[in-house]
Structures are given as C-alpha cells and as structure tokens.
Scaffold this active site. Structure first.
Site, PDB file in Angstrom:
ATOM      1  N   HIS A  62       0.862  -1.185   0.000  1.00  0.00           N
ATOM      2  CA  HIS A  62       0.000   0.000   0.000  1.00  0.00           C
ATOM      3  C   HIS A  62       0.896   1.232   0.000  1.00  0.00           C
ATOM      4  CE1 HIS A  62      -3.690  -2.317   0.689  1.00  0.00           C
ATOM      5  NE2 HIS A  62      -2.952  -3.076   1.473  1.00  0.00           N
ATOM      6  N   LEU A  63       0.887   1.936  -1.118  1.00  0.00           N
ATOM      7  CA  LEU A  63       1.767   3.114  -1.233  1.00  0.00           C
ATOM      8  C   LEU A  63       1.040   4.417  -0.903  1.00  0.00           C
ATOM      9  CD1 LEU A  63       3.863   2.094  -4.370  1.00  0.00           C
ATOM     10  CD2 LEU A  63       4.574   2.098  -1.981  1.00  0.00           C
ATOM     11  N   HIS A 231      -2.697 -12.645   1.619  1.00  0.00           N
ATOM     12  CA  HIS A 231      -2.495 -12.778   3.076  1.00  0.00           C
ATOM     13  C   HIS A 231      -3.372 -13.822   3.778  1.00  0.00           C
ATOM     14  CE1 HIS A 231      -5.865 -10.075   2.881  1.00  0.00           C
ATOM     15  NE2 HIS A 231      -5.164  -8.967   2.791  1.00  0.00           N
ATOM     16  N   ASP A 304       1.855  -6.917   2.627  1.00  0.00           N
ATOM     17  CA  ASP A 304       0.689  -6.125   3.017  1.00  0.00           C
ATOM     18  C   ASP A 304       1.136  -4.869   3.779  1.00  0.00           C
ATOM     19  OD1 ASP A 304      -1.882  -5.220   3.336  1.00  0.00           O
ATOM     20  OD2 ASP A 304      -2.451  -6.700   4.847  1.00  0.00           O
TER      21      ASP A 304
END
Lengths: 436, 335
Positions: A62-63, A231, A304
């Site tokens: 997640h950027l 995940h 994640d």
C-alpha cells in the site's frame, strides 16, 4: 549506467547455487563466474558470505498515493522497499480515489517510474472498489496491469466475483482476493477467540476468511479464471488452497510476515499497531503457516505493507484503521521462519521468483514497461538483484524506518539475516544496509 | 482458563491504575471492599466529607452518556475533598477529528492527578494510561471490556448483605462469605462489561459462577471463561444464592441477537412466575438502568429480595475507596 561486480557471494539460482561473481554492466547481467575480470572503473561490492539472488518482488504494497501522502508516497514506499531488498512492488489500488481507471493507473505508473524500483499497479476489480460493478479491466490491462484487486476488502458479491473472473480470463490477468466475508466478520477488530472474548472486542472469525477462500476456489473451477489469494492467515485456508492446487486449479497464494510471526495475544494491550485485516490469529495458525513456509508449501511471502499516519493509530482499537508496515523487515522475518538451516532456494522462491511469476514481471513475461524480475541470474537478464547476509544480526528500531509512517509492530525486535545491497533497474540503490 | 492477562497480578491498587478486575488478586479486591466499608460511615454523617484527597484534581471524562456512574464518581471525589473537572465528550473521537491521545493530553495540561474515563471503545482506559503514565487512570466502563467499579460494588453489596445476616462486619468476614457462594448471572453476557467485571470479581473471590443466556448473547469463546453455562434456567434460579441480571444492551444492537424483546422476557426475563422459584434468601441484583418489563418484571424489581437501590448507594463508598487507594496511594490515612 555504471558497471559493478558483486564479488564472491553464493549465487542462488532456481535449482543450484555456486560461489561466484556477478558482473553488471549498463543495467544487465553480463557475466556470472568465478574470479571474473572487473572492467576498469568497475565498482566492487564484496558479497562474500552473502546470498546473491534476484531482487524481491512484493505482491502487496500500500503506497497510499494518491490521497494519503502523509502516511506514504510512491517515492518513500519505494525507498523503504529498496532497503528491504525489493526491486519491484505491486501498488494496491485502495488509494483515494481508488485506482480503477486508466488515468489513475497511469499516474501511479509514471510516479513509480521516477523511483529506483519498478512499481507495478494492481487495478481495482470494481469501480471505486465498491463491489457493485466492474472496473474497466481491459483498458487497464492494455497499460500493463496484470493483477486486479479490491484489497482492503474482498469482492463480497459472489455473482459479481464470478463475472469478474469470467471477464478477466481472456485478458490473461489474475484477480487477487482479500478473503474475508465482511458480514461474517461483523465489523470485528481482532481474531475471534479466547482473547477477543475476554477483551470485549468483536471478533473476526477464521470462518469469514475460509468461506471466501472456499467460495472462490469453486468459482475458479466454474469459470476457469485465475485467483491469487492474499495474506491467508489460517491453517484451514492453507489446507483448502493446497487441495485446490492439487486439483490443478490456477490458484496461487501469499502469506504475510505478521501472520507467521505474531499471534492474537499481541492485541492484549489494546495497541492498534497490532490491528490488521485479516487479524493476527491463534498460535496454532502461526505455527501452521511457519510449517508450510519451511516445507515449501507457500507460493509467496507478501508484506501487506500498510502505512498509517500516527494519529490514526492513536485511536481506540475498534476505531483505528487496520494494517502495519512490512517492507523493511520481511526478508529477515522470512529468513528466520525458514528455520535453523534455511534453504536459500526456498528463500528466493517465496520472496522473488514466485511473486514475479504471479505478477507477470519475469524476464520472459510480456511486459509493457517494467524490467524483468525473479530471474535465474544468468547472462542477459535485467540487473535486479539483492545481496542478503544470512549471518547478520540486528535490531529493528522504528526511528530507522524509511517509510513516512511508523506503524511497525517490530520495534525493538532482534532480527537475523539482513539485506546488504539492492541493485534495482541496474543501479546500486542500497549498500551496506542503507540507501546509497 | 486463566483470566489473568499475562503474568501480571496486582496485589493492591494503591498508587496503581484501575483498568480491569482480571488482573487483581483476592487480596487487592478485599482491600477495596474493606476500604469502602470504612467510607460507608462517612456517607451516613451529617457532614459527608473527609479531607483525604484535598488539593487533588480528579477529571471525569465521559465519552459515552452516563448519569448514575458519572454522578456516583463525582460525588465520591467531592466527599474526599478532591477538585473535580467534569468534561462531557458526547461524540466519538473520530467524529471530533481528535485522537484519544490529543484529548487526554489537553486534559492533562490542566494539571490533574487522576482521570475517570468512560468510553465506548474496549481498551480505551488502558490506551489512555499509556499516554499519561503520571496520571492515575480509573476505568469507568470501556466498551464491552470492563466496568471495574461496578464489579467491586456488586461484590461489596453481596458481602454487606451476607455479613449483616451473619451478624458480623464485612471487614471481619474478609472473603470468607464468598467461598462457594452460588452466583447466577443472567442475560446479555456477550455485550456486557459488567458481566466481565462481575465474573472476574466473583470467581477471584471464590464464588461458583454460572451464566444463563440465549446462545446468541453468550461470547463465542464462553468455554474459556471461568463459568458454567446453565442448561435449565428455572432450575438454576432455585440453585442460586445471588441472581445478577444484566441490562439488555439495546443501544449496542443486542436486540438483533434475539427474535424479540418479548421472547427474551419469556425465556430469560425474571418474571413474576420465575421469581417465585427463588429461595427467600436469594439476593437479586441489577446494575441499572433497568429495562423494566424486559429483563426484570416491574413488580419483581420492587420486591424485598432485590438490592438494586443498595447497589446504587454503595457505588459512592466503593468509588471513594478506589479514588483514595489509587490516588493517595500508600501515603496518608482515612480520617
């Protein structure tokens, strides 16, 4: 571009490994062998005692850009990734707004191209990630998008998921699913079990994950589409997927370091740093994940990596957003989980070669713009490599993080094995464990 | 299963926070009950005030609406001569756009010795205690987690009734009257912080605790709790020495866990018919506010076996004891 040589490391191929030098010139591997002659002016990096392998590929990053730049930017996330040994990251689409169209995907690809790493993009499966109608997957696939996901949550509607799989199949793209039935998860904030009951926190049952895994396995069988499960966190989920893989279904999966290193008891002090979806599970699940990892029963380790601004992790546990940082310690945690005699082939398989295959980022994949990853370390491949020191011991400190955010659950933890150097897109980005 | 969190067992709350009853030893619990007993007398005086916390500042910070708990705490603080800062924070921290840390830092900046915190989120009191380690934090109810002073005042009330019957003082009795005492807790266990604190207190004090509820109002992991689930509610009413009813937490959506309030009353309400099964010595309790006609029939609520008003009255000496022990610590004495 410069030329440099990685001297006398254990060069880890897919099947065999040998102590050798790796010569890199103008962004490519130009030679692998013993006592190679280094050209004049060549930068020599001592890799003796280290593992030299393909740079890591994170399938799940997640950027936060666009929309939450206070938590992370494409630039800061890429640098954190480089320090963690990554040469390619798969940017998740749950930004604000969501990456559900060509314009937004292009924006992230363009920003990503300015970072030292390859930033691939996972497009949203549904418009606005709302789970109501399909996003323009074919248009995004034209730009090179090979993975689609509504991550943050899964696609709840089984009919829509079926449609998405059927639509995606001829595009040659894969759908990455966050498996949790939100109705069954009931707005809970930790694993449902002995700890949640005592703490008075609403639990997210394992079954919420396992039911969606089971549902999507059958939808894959029905449609012929491909799914990548993100995940996975329970012993039963792994069993279900292993069975499906034995049936020959086109299913892959990842596990995240926090799920194989931390259990639900970390929530006892109500510290939202440990809140994540799917939640930290019971000790027995953690053990099952580690066992699968050690015995080659895991396709990929993915982080994640979920940066959050500090004030959001100062909210009460049930109000705080889920997610924790992952990029900078994933390799060390994976190395530790591989046991007393870690297999370097397995290590590079779960962190690089399989993720690169799943993301279609390998050297022989049809790629629109990125360089090749997860290679065999042979002449002619793009220079995306990592030097990992299996003998290093060190301590995680939040103040040393390169992410904008600080929500790592590992502050103060002793670690073994460390990324010494990262070569990404032909450039030495990390040396001696830190940014060059 | 061990309900103590980790290995930490607190043997006295003197100078400590009061966040949960799970980690208190029997000694710590009895110490609070004994201290409260000495404050009962203060509350019977014409001038109901002692200087124990003179010059100390107690902030009462209620993120969730409450009348009786707030009033009870503030009365207790004033009777100890503490200055009370009363702050109502009706909306959630998210809606206000302020983090819990910032809210508490603002209060702390005013100069306080203790904060009495009520919050709709489980764990909020523990989180706050990390933000202000120099301030004593007293949990006045956090989400579904704990309501320690309610658990203490319930145990205090039971001991008071039983010691009166035995003709001895509560302090003399220590924890002896709790040994083997049969406690039946009825109703919305799942959503009740009172249940969690009551169960911790009663089981640590030596009682045998059973619970009766529809399956949906039990927590998913009830087998790990130090209680037994009763199969026959009517039989259990005959078995019990103490029947503790819980408020059906309709504001927490408990209504959707049973088909209707009427059916809940039919199956687990303390109706007039069921009340006849109680032995004459059985003590009936309710933490309030009651849903008359739901968990308890109005006529039963007013019967002699109930100690509901006594529970409210005892709230003040218990909270005086808690404030005194946590804030004054080991220094000074009760005068």
């Amino acid at each position: 571009m410069s030329s440099f040589v990685l001297r006398a490391g254990l060069v880890v191929g897919p099947a065999t490994s040998q102590v050798a030098d790796v010569l890199l010139v103008d962004g490519r591997i130009t030679g692998v062998g013993v006592d190679l002659d280094a050209p004049k002016g060549c930068h020599v990096i001592d890799a003796s005692g280290c593992w030299v392998g393909p740079g890591f590929v994170d399938l799940h990053t997640h950027l936060r850009e666009p929309g939450r730049e206070e938590a992370e930017t494409i630039e800061s996330g890429a640098l954190a990734g480089a320090v963690g040994g990554y040469t390619a990251l798969m940017a998740m689409p749950n930004t604000e707004p969501a990456l559900d169209n060509v314009a937004l995907v292009s924006y992230v690809l363009d920003r990503g191209a300015r970072t030292p790493l390859d930033i691939a993009v996972a497009g949203a499966i549904t418009q606005g990630r709302r789970g109501e109608s399909l996003a323009p997957m074919a248009e995004m696939a034209e730009l090179g998008v090979r993975l689609f996901s509504d991550d943050g949550t899964g696609v709840q509607d089984p009919s829509l998921m079926r449609r998405a799989l059927t639509y995606a199949r001829p595009l040659g793209v894969r759908l990455a699913q966050h498996c949790e039935d939100e109705l069954l998860a009931a707005g809970g904030s930790m694993n449902e079990g002995a700890v949640s009951g005592r703490l008075g926190l609403v639990g997210r049952p394992r079954l919420a994950e396992e039911l969606m895994v089971q549902r999507d396995i059958e939808l894959v069988a029905l449609t012929g589409g491909s799914v990548h499960f993100m995940h996975l966190s329970t012993a039963r989920s792994l069993d279900l997927v292993h069975q499906a893989q034995r049936r020959g279904l086109p299913i892959t999966f990842e596990i995240a370091p926090h799920h194989f290193t931390l259990d639900e008891t970390y929530c006892e002090q109500f510290d939202p740093i440990f809140k994540v979806h799917p939640p930290l599970r019971a000790k027995s699940d953690v053990d099952a994940l580690c066992e699968a990892l050690r015995t080659g029963g895991v396709d990929a380790v993915a982080t994640d990596h979920a940066p959050h601004a500090p004030e959001l992790k100062d909210l009460p546990f049930d109000e705080a957003p889920p997610g924790m940082l992952g990029l900078e310690y994933a390799a060390s945690l994976t190395f530790e989980a591989l046991g007393d005699a870690p297999d370097p082939h397995l290590f590079f398989s779960v962190l690089s070669r399989e993720p690169a295959r799943i993301a279609q980022l390998r050297h022989d994949d049809v790629r629109v713009r990125h360089s090749g990853h997860g290679g065999a370390l042979t002449q002619g491949e793009d220079a995306n490599l990592v030097v990992f020191d299996p003998h290093a011991t060190w301590t995680a400190h939040n103040e040393d993080l390169h992410s904008h955010a600080m929500n790592s659950p590992y502050d103060g933890r002793a670690l073994s094995g460390r990324v010494r150097a990262t070569v990404a897109k032909g450039v030495l980005v990390v040396n001696d464990g830190d940014l060059v | 299963m061990d309900w103590h969190q980790g290995d930490l067992v607190i043997d006295s709350i003197r100078g400590q926070n009061l966040l949960t009853l799970n980690d208190l030893s029997r000694h710590a619990l009895v110490e609070v009950l004994d201290t409260a007993e000495s404050f009962v007398e203060v509350n019977r005086r014409a001038i109901k005030k002692v200087p124990a916390l003179k010059g100390r500042v107690v902030a009462s910070l209620f993120f969730e609406e409450s009348t009786r708990t707030r009033l009870s705490f503030e009365t207790a603080a004033k009777r100890l001569s503490a200055d009370v800062l009363s702050l109502a924070v009706a909306s959630s921290s998210v809606k206000k756009g302020e983090s819990l840390r910032d809210t508490i830092a603002t209060i702390d900046a005013l100069g306080i010795d203790a904060v009495v915190l009520r919050h709709q989120s489980s764990g909020a009191a523990l989180q706050v205690s990390r933000y202000v380690p120099h301030v004593r934090v007293i949990n006045a109810g956090d989400g579904l987690h704990q309501h320690p002073t309610q658990g203490l005042l319930d145990a205090f009330t039971v001991r008071q009734v039983l010691s009166e019957r035995a003709g001895i003082s509560g302090q003399e009795s220590g924890a002896a009257l709790f040994q083997g005492l049969r406690v039946l807790i009825v109703g919305d266990i799942r959503h009740s912080r009172v249940a969690r604190s009551d169960i911790a207190a009663y089981s640590t004090l030596g009682c045998e605790v059973r619970v009766a509820a529809p399956g949906t109002l039990l927590p998913a992991d009830i087998e790990n709790w130090p209680v037994q689930v009763v199969e026959d509610y009517d039989e259990a009413l005959e078995w019990a020495d103490v029947v503790a009813l819980l408020r059906l937490q309709r504001e927490r959506g408990s209504g959707s866990f049973v088909p209707s309030l009427g059916e809940f009353t039919q199956t687990f309400g303390l109706t007039l018919g069921r009340a006849r099964r109680l032995r004459p010595t059985t003590i009936v309790m309710h933490p309030g506010p009651m849903n008359r006609g739901v968990e308890i029939d109005s006529r039963v609520a007013d019967m002699a076996c109930t100690v509901i008003e006594r529970q409210v009255t005892n709230g003040v000496p218990i909270r005086m004891a808690v404030l005194y022990l946590t804030v004054a610590g080991s220094s000074g004495g009760v005068s």
